[in-house]
Design a protein around this motif. Structure first.
Motif, PDB file in Angstrom:
ATOM      1  N   HIS A  47       0.867  -1.191  -0.082  1.00  0.00           N
ATOM      2  CA  HIS A  47      -0.132  -0.148  -0.006  1.00  0.00           C
ATOM      3  C   HIS A  47       0.804   1.178  -0.236  1.00  0.00           C
ATOM      4  N   GLY A  48       1.967   1.180  -0.699  1.00  0.00           N
ATOM      5  CA  GLY A  48       2.832   2.576  -0.679  1.00  0.00           C
ATOM      6  C   GLY A  48       4.043   2.585   0.274  1.00  0.00           C
ATOM      7  N   HIS A  49       4.031   1.697   1.256  1.00  0.00           N
ATOM      8  CA  HIS A  49       5.139   2.157   2.217  1.00  0.00           C
ATOM      9  C   HIS A  49       6.488   1.575   1.534  1.00  0.00           C
ATOM     10  N   PRO A  50       7.537   2.379   1.462  1.00  0.00           N
ATOM     11  CA  PRO A  50       8.941   1.864   1.008  1.00  0.00           C
ATOM     12  C   PRO A  50       9.239   0.588   1.441  1.00  0.00           C
ATOM     13  N   PRO A  51      10.102  -0.107   0.780  1.00  0.00           N
ATOM     14  CA  PRO A  51      10.598  -1.558   0.863  1.00  0.00           C
ATOM     15  C   PRO A  51      11.321  -1.559   2.618  1.00  0.00           C
ATOM     16  N   ILE A  52      10.839  -2.704   3.363  1.00  0.00           N
ATOM     17  CA  ILE A  52      11.380  -3.047   4.700  1.00  0.00           C
ATOM     18  C   ILE A  52      12.387  -3.920   4.360  1.00  0.00           C
ATOM     19  N   PRO A  53      13.669  -3.847   4.930  1.00  0.00           N
ATOM     20  CA  PRO A  53      14.690  -4.963   5.000  1.00  0.00           C
ATOM     21  C   PRO A  53      14.156  -6.178   5.790  1.00  0.00           C
ATOM     22  N   PRO A  54      14.423  -7.257   5.413  1.00  0.00           N
ATOM     23  CA  PRO A  54      14.471  -8.487   6.077  1.00  0.00           C
ATOM     24  C   PRO A  54      15.064  -8.418   7.358  1.00  0.00           C
ATOM     25  N   LEU A  55      14.123  -9.180   8.563  1.00  0.00           N
ATOM     26  CA  LEU A  55      14.813  -9.271   9.712  1.00  0.00           C
ATOM     27  C   LEU A  55      15.820 -10.178  10.276  1.00  0.00           C
ATOM     28  N   PRO A  56      16.919  -9.884  10.636  1.00  0.00           N
ATOM     29  CA  PRO A  56      17.989 -10.832  11.155  1.00  0.00           C
ATOM     30  C   PRO A  56      17.434 -12.161  11.754  1.00  0.00           C
ATOM     31  N   ARG A  57      17.885 -13.222  11.540  1.00  0.00           N
ATOM     32  CA  ARG A  57      17.307 -14.535  11.979  1.00  0.00           C
ATOM     33  C   ARG A  57      18.130 -14.800  13.355  1.00  0.00           C
ATOM     34  N   ASP A  58      19.256 -14.235  13.632  1.00  0.00           N
ATOM     35  CA  ASP A  58      20.240 -14.518  14.721  1.00  0.00           C
ATOM     36  C   ASP A  58      19.565 -13.702  15.975  1.00  0.00           C
ATOM     37  N   ALA A  59      19.159 -14.349  17.205  1.00  0.00           N
ATOM     38  CA  ALA A  59      18.498 -13.726  18.041  1.00  0.00           C
ATOM     39  C   ALA A  59      19.221 -12.447  18.722  1.00  0.00           C
ATOM     40  N   LEU A  60      20.630 -12.542  18.708  1.00  0.00           N
ATOM     41  CA  LEU A  60      21.357 -11.267  19.448  1.00  0.00           C
ATOM     42  C   LEU A  60      21.560 -10.215  18.264  1.00  0.00           C
ATOM     43  N   GLN A  61      21.411 -10.472  16.829  1.00  0.00           N
ATOM     44  CA  GLN A  61      21.503  -9.439  15.952  1.00  0.00           C
ATOM     45  C   GLN A  61      19.899  -8.874  16.048  1.00  0.00           C
ATOM     46  N   SER A  62      19.001  -9.660  16.215  1.00  0.00           N
ATOM     47  CA  SER A  62      17.490  -9.255  15.810  1.00  0.00           C
ATOM     48  C   SER A  62      17.232  -8.604  17.173  1.00  0.00           C
ATOM     49  N   MET A  63      18.027  -8.930  18.382  1.00  0.00           N
ATOM     50  CA  MET A  63      17.542  -8.053  19.512  1.00  0.00           C
ATOM     51  C   MET A  63      18.221  -6.692  19.454  1.00  0.00           C
ATOM     52  N   ALA A  64      19.831  -6.693  18.754  1.00  0.00           N
ATOM     53  CA  ALA A  64      20.299  -5.437  18.635  1.00  0.00           C
ATOM     54  C   ALA A  64      19.565  -4.541  17.562  1.00  0.00           C
ATOM     55  N   ALA A  65      19.073  -5.129  16.627  1.00  0.00           N
ATOM     56  CA  ALA A  65      18.253  -4.659  15.484  1.00  0.00           C
ATOM     57  C   ALA A  65      16.983  -4.003  16.271  1.00  0.00           C
ATOM     58  N   LEU A  66      16.434  -4.675  16.922  1.00  0.00           N
ATOM     59  CA  LEU A  66      15.056  -4.105  17.667  1.00  0.00           C
ATOM     60  C   LEU A  66      15.257  -3.100  18.492  1.00  0.00           C
ATOM     61  N   GLN A  67      16.528  -3.080  19.254  1.00  0.00           N
ATOM     62  CA  GLN A  67      17.032  -1.946  20.062  1.00  0.00           C
ATOM     63  C   GLN A  67      17.021  -0.706  19.219  1.00  0.00           C
ATOM     64  N   SER A  68      18.075  -0.737  18.181  1.00  0.00           N
ATOM     65  CA  SER A  68      18.238   0.468  17.505  1.00  0.00           C
ATOM     66  C   SER A  68      16.990   0.789  16.652  1.00  0.00           C
ATOM     67  N   ASN A  69      16.164   0.065  16.166  1.00  0.00           N
ATOM     68  CA  ASN A  69      14.921   0.417  15.607  1.00  0.00           C
ATOM     69  C   ASN A  69      14.019   1.329  16.506  1.00  0.00           C
ATOM     70  N   LEU A  70      13.906   0.399  17.724  1.00  0.00           N
ATOM     71  CA  LEU A  70      13.025   1.063  18.579  1.00  0.00           C
ATOM     72  C   LEU A  70      13.437   2.183  19.371  1.00  0.00           C
ATOM     73  N   ALA A  71      14.693   2.748  19.149  1.00  0.00           N
ATOM     74  CA  ALA A  71      15.104   3.772  19.804  1.00  0.00           C
ATOM     75  C   ALA A  71      14.796   4.952  18.990  1.00  0.00           C
ATOM     76  N   GLY A  72      14.231   4.897  17.791  1.00  0.00           N
ATOM     77  CA  GLY A  72      13.989   6.147  17.174  1.00  0.00           C
ATOM     78  C   GLY A  72      12.493   6.300  17.024  1.00  0.00           C
ATOM     79  N   ALA A  73      12.083   6.198  15.777  1.00  0.00           N
ATOM     80  CA  ALA A  73      10.448   6.538  15.581  1.00  0.00           C
ATOM     81  C   ALA A  73       9.841   5.336  15.068  1.00  0.00           C
ATOM     82  N   HIS A  74      10.109   4.297  15.535  1.00  0.00           N
ATOM     83  CA  HIS A  74       9.585   3.120  15.338  1.00  0.00           C
ATOM     84  C   HIS A  74       8.110   3.018  15.674  1.00  0.00           C
ATOM     85  N   PRO A  75       7.063   2.417  15.181  1.00  0.00           N
ATOM     86  CA  PRO A  75       5.578   2.414  15.416  1.00  0.00           C
ATOM     87  C   PRO A  75       5.302   1.833  16.819  1.00  0.00           C
TER      88      PRO A  75
END
Length: 135
Positions: free
Chosen positions: A86-114
């Motif tokens: 519905h028009g949202h720009p492409p979203i990168p795939p999520l990392p499968r490693d839990a620690l990378q996923s957790m790090a990505a989650l922390q950095s994404n949630l530190a900004g304007a993540h929904p």
């Protein structure tokens, strides 16, 4: 004078003299070097290895992922959620490693993540552990 007008006049007289209360002063900034209350405990809860992985944690992660993540990241975490159709720009795939996923989650949630501020540390670990097990 009509009897019904008396209560109206009494209310009108009671309103006389109301003064708007003054605005409170702006908050005082925190002293330099201060740490928010509970910040150390929150950092510790977010640090690896996280809570023990069991079926309850994975079920919680699956439910949270379905509600908060899948609309954008897609059911498999590939970045192909319904919002991209519905028009949202492409979203990168999520990392499968839990620690990378957790790090990505922390950095994404530190900004304007929904979902900023909506997931506590255990819930973040639950989502990360669930994402780690996606096909």
């Amino acid at each position: 004078m009509r009897p019904a007008a008396l209560p109206f006049l009494m209310l009108l007289a009671a309103c006389d003299g109301w003064v708007e209360s003054p605005r409170p002063p702006p908050p005082i900034p925190a002293p330099e070097g201060s740490v928010a209350q509970g910040a150390a405990a929150r950092r510790a809860a977010l640090a690896p290895p996280g809570p023990p992985v069991d079926e309850a944690l994975l079920r919680e992660g699956a439910e949270l992922f379905r509600v908060f993540c899948a609309p954008c990241h897609g059911p498999s975490g590939a970045g192909d959620g319904v919002v991209t159709r519905h028009g949202h720009p492409p979203i990168p795939p999520l990392p499968r490693d839990a620690l990378q996923s957790m790090a990505a989650l922390q950095s994404n949630l530190a900004g304007a993540h929904p979902v900023e501020g909506r997931l506590d540390p255990r819930q973040r670990w639950a989502v990360s552990r669930f994402v780690e097990r996606l096909p």
